[in-house]
Enzyme design. Structure first.
Site, mmCIF file in Angstrom:
data_model
loop_
_atom_site.group_PDB
_atom_site.id
_atom_site.type_symbol
_atom_site.label_atom_id
_atom_site.label_comp_id
_atom_site.label_asym_id
_atom_site.label_seq_id
_atom_site.Cartn_x
_atom_site.Cartn_y
_atom_site.Cartn_z
ATOM 1 N N TRP A 101 -6.540 0.252 3.469
ATOM 2 C CA TRP A 101 -5.454 0.128 2.598
ATOM 3 C C TRP A 101 -6.447 -0.063 1.125
ATOM 4 O O TRP A 101 -6.945 -0.818 0.902
ATOM 5 C CB TRP A 101 -4.623 -0.697 2.770
ATOM 6 C CG TRP A 101 -3.342 -0.818 1.786
ATOM 7 C CD1 TRP A 101 -2.603 0.037 1.220
ATOM 8 C CD2 TRP A 101 -3.105 -2.468 1.240
ATOM 9 N NE1 TRP A 101 -1.703 -0.866 0.249
ATOM 10 C CE2 TRP A 101 -1.979 -1.877 0.032
ATOM 11 C CE3 TRP A 101 -3.452 -3.591 1.238
ATOM 12 C CZ2 TRP A 101 -1.315 -2.771 -0.428
ATOM 13 C CZ3 TRP A 101 -2.875 -4.657 0.207
ATOM 14 C CH2 TRP A 101 -1.768 -4.494 -0.445
ATOM 15 N N ASP A 125 -4.393 -8.459 8.683
ATOM 16 C CA ASP A 125 -3.283 -8.178 7.641
ATOM 17 C C ASP A 125 -2.176 -7.484 8.926
ATOM 18 O O ASP A 125 -2.453 -6.493 9.254
ATOM 19 C CB ASP A 125 -3.521 -6.951 6.779
ATOM 20 C CG ASP A 125 -2.744 -6.675 6.033
ATOM 21 O OD1 ASP A 125 -1.560 -7.130 6.194
ATOM 22 O OD2 ASP A 125 -3.115 -6.085 4.727
ATOM 23 N N LYS A 169 8.496 -4.648 4.637
ATOM 24 C CA LYS A 169 8.764 -3.476 5.620
ATOM 25 C C LYS A 169 10.104 -3.691 6.602
ATOM 26 O O LYS A 169 10.883 -3.209 6.757
ATOM 27 C CB LYS A 169 7.722 -2.746 6.099
ATOM 28 C CG LYS A 169 6.337 -2.964 5.342
ATOM 29 C CD LYS A 169 6.222 -1.892 4.354
ATOM 30 C CE LYS A 169 5.024 -2.171 3.484
ATOM 31 N NZ LYS A 169 4.558 -1.523 2.392
HETATM 32 C C1 LMR Z 1 1.442 1.190 0.877
HETATM 33 O O1 LMR Z 1 0.577 1.123 1.335
HETATM 34 O O2 LMR Z 1 2.140 2.362 0.559
HETATM 35 C C2 LMR Z 1 2.512 0.093 0.712
HETATM 36 O O3 LMR Z 1 1.792 -1.136 1.531
HETATM 37 C C3 LMR Z 1 2.635 -0.331 -0.616
HETATM 38 C C4 LMR Z 1 1.501 -0.915 -1.402
HETATM 39 O O4 LMR Z 1 1.668 -1.848 -2.131
HETATM 40 O O5 LMR Z 1 0.459 0.005 -1.339
#
Ligand code: LMR
Length: 400
Positions: free
Chosen positions: A130, A211, A246
């Site tokens: 991420w 996470d 979520k």
């Molecule tokens: C995502 O990965 O799209 C979500 O977790 C929202 C974000 O804050 O990035």
């Protein structure tokens, strides 16, 4: 005064989502941000959440500050949901938990805490991860490196390479792991792989920072927490960032928590004090409303059951959409690569589309996915899945 301030290029996820909102096209489709939409393309209000909120609103009262560490019953409910009701570390008071501003807030508080007490450590994240993991740890002053994870050739996991890389890290390196529904790839470790990884983390005295933002979207609430619970059972010290954005569809309420598993109650008490201090120096104390909703649902048996059933239905709908897009795409595209749509889990699939193909999807067909190729399958529904499949088929077709 501010002449030297650079322009912000924008965030690969949140800015794209904002651009989607501004797009005037009626038939645009948002598969960019990790948000669950229902089959009508709407952000759901879960019935259990609505009932809890209605009950809270009928009891309007004063609004004092919460303690810096957050709402105590919420912190307790977080521990049972994430670590499990029967977790020995929980009953022995070896877990320090603070309420945070969503999962990002948990990562930030954890990063500040780690920078203070492990200043020499480096952080290792999966390749890819991420995007905000890197931003948060770098801003907290860490060097952020990657360990092998996703295998583009198979759409699966490079487990041996991952394990070997982690096995070579210096003790007390911080290893960021996704407990389930890996973001962005949708590729998870199975239980046997977790066992092997945990053995390495333990042996090398590494510090996992887990996470868990999608608990309930992989298999179910308990199985999705396998890694956390197994680490706890084996007594591996760790940090855990969790989020209710979520699984409660409570994005804007910013409900999350950071938990640190310690060796004994005294250590947990001191760690809790330092997490509290990190909260104070970031934003003093967290907000009340969302935490009360989550607590009411988790601690009221009838609401808890209703919420679990609703979450299960959401998870099933995502699986159905995976099947639907796979089926539709297979009418246009041949080959093994398509199987990733059904093999990968959670909200995301790594489509393998190039940034240039993603740009064409957005510009020509109004279909928004991330430039990394990440698609939020939770944004698909019966009405838009056909258009998405056709648009993908067109952008990957060789130019005539
Ligand atoms: C995502 O990965 O799209 C979500 O977790 C929202 C974000 O804050 O990035």
């Amino acid at each position: 005064m501010f002449e030297h301030v650079d322009a912000y290029p924008g965030d690969p996820i949140l800015t794209l989502n904002e651009n989607f909102q501004k797009d005037p096209r009626q038939d645009k489709i948002n598969l960019s941000i990790g948000i669950y939409f229902d089959d009508d393309g709407r952000l759901p209000v879960m019935e259990a959440v609505r009932e809890a909120e209605t009950a809270l609103l009928s009891d309007l009262g004063p609004k004092p500050y919460l303690p810096m560490s957050g709402f105590a019953p919420y912190r307790d409910a977080v521990q049972s949901l994430v670590f499990g009701e029967q977790c020995a570390a929980r009953t022995e008071k070896r877990i320090a938990t603070v309420q945070t501003l969503g999962g990002s807030g948990a990562l930030k508080i954890g990063a500040d805490f780690l920078k203070r007490y492990f200043p020499q450590a480096q952080v290792w994240v999966s390749d890819p991860t991420w995007e905000n993991h890197r931003f948060i740890f770098e801003r907290a002053g860490f060097t952020v490196n990657t360990y092998p994870y996703y295998d583009d050739a198979t759409g699966g996991l490079k487990f041996d390479a991952m394990l070997a890389a982690i096995d070579a890290l210096a003790p007390r390196s911080v290893v960021v792991l996704h407990a389930c529904c890996h973001n962005p790839t949708g590729v998870d470790l199975d239980d046997a792989q977790w066992e092997q990884l945990i053995a390495v983390l333990h042996k090398r005295e590494l510090l996992p920072f887990v996470d868990i933002a999608y608990q309930g979207f992989g298999s179910n609430l308990d199985d999705d927490a396998f890694a956390v619970r197994e680490l706890a059972r084996r007594g591996v010290p760790m940090l855990v960032a969790n989020s209710f954005s979520k699984n409660f569809s409570l994005y804007g309420e910013r409900c999350g928590a950071l938990s640190v598993l310690c060796q004994d109650a005294g250590e947990a008490d001191r760690v809790l004090g330092q997490l509290t201090s990190a909260v104070r120096s970031n934003y003093s104390n967290p907000p009340t409303h969302g935490a009360k909703i989550v607590t009411k649902v988790l601690t009221t048996p009838a609401l808890n059951e209703k919420w679990r059933n609703e979450l299960t239905a959401m998870c099933r709908r995502i699986a159905d959409m995976r099947g639907a897009i796979h089926e539709l795409l297979s009418r246009h595209i041949e080959g093994e690569t398509l199987s990733r749509y059904i093999k990968q889990r959670g909200m995301f699939t790594y489509t393998g589309l190039s940034a240039e193909q993603v740009d064409r999807l957005r510009e020509q067909y109004g279909v928004y996915i991330l430039r990394s190729g990440r698609m939020c399958v939770a944004g698909l529904n019966e009405r838009n899945v056909g258009a998405v499949a056709e648009a993908i088929a067109k952008v990957i077709a060789p130019a005539a």
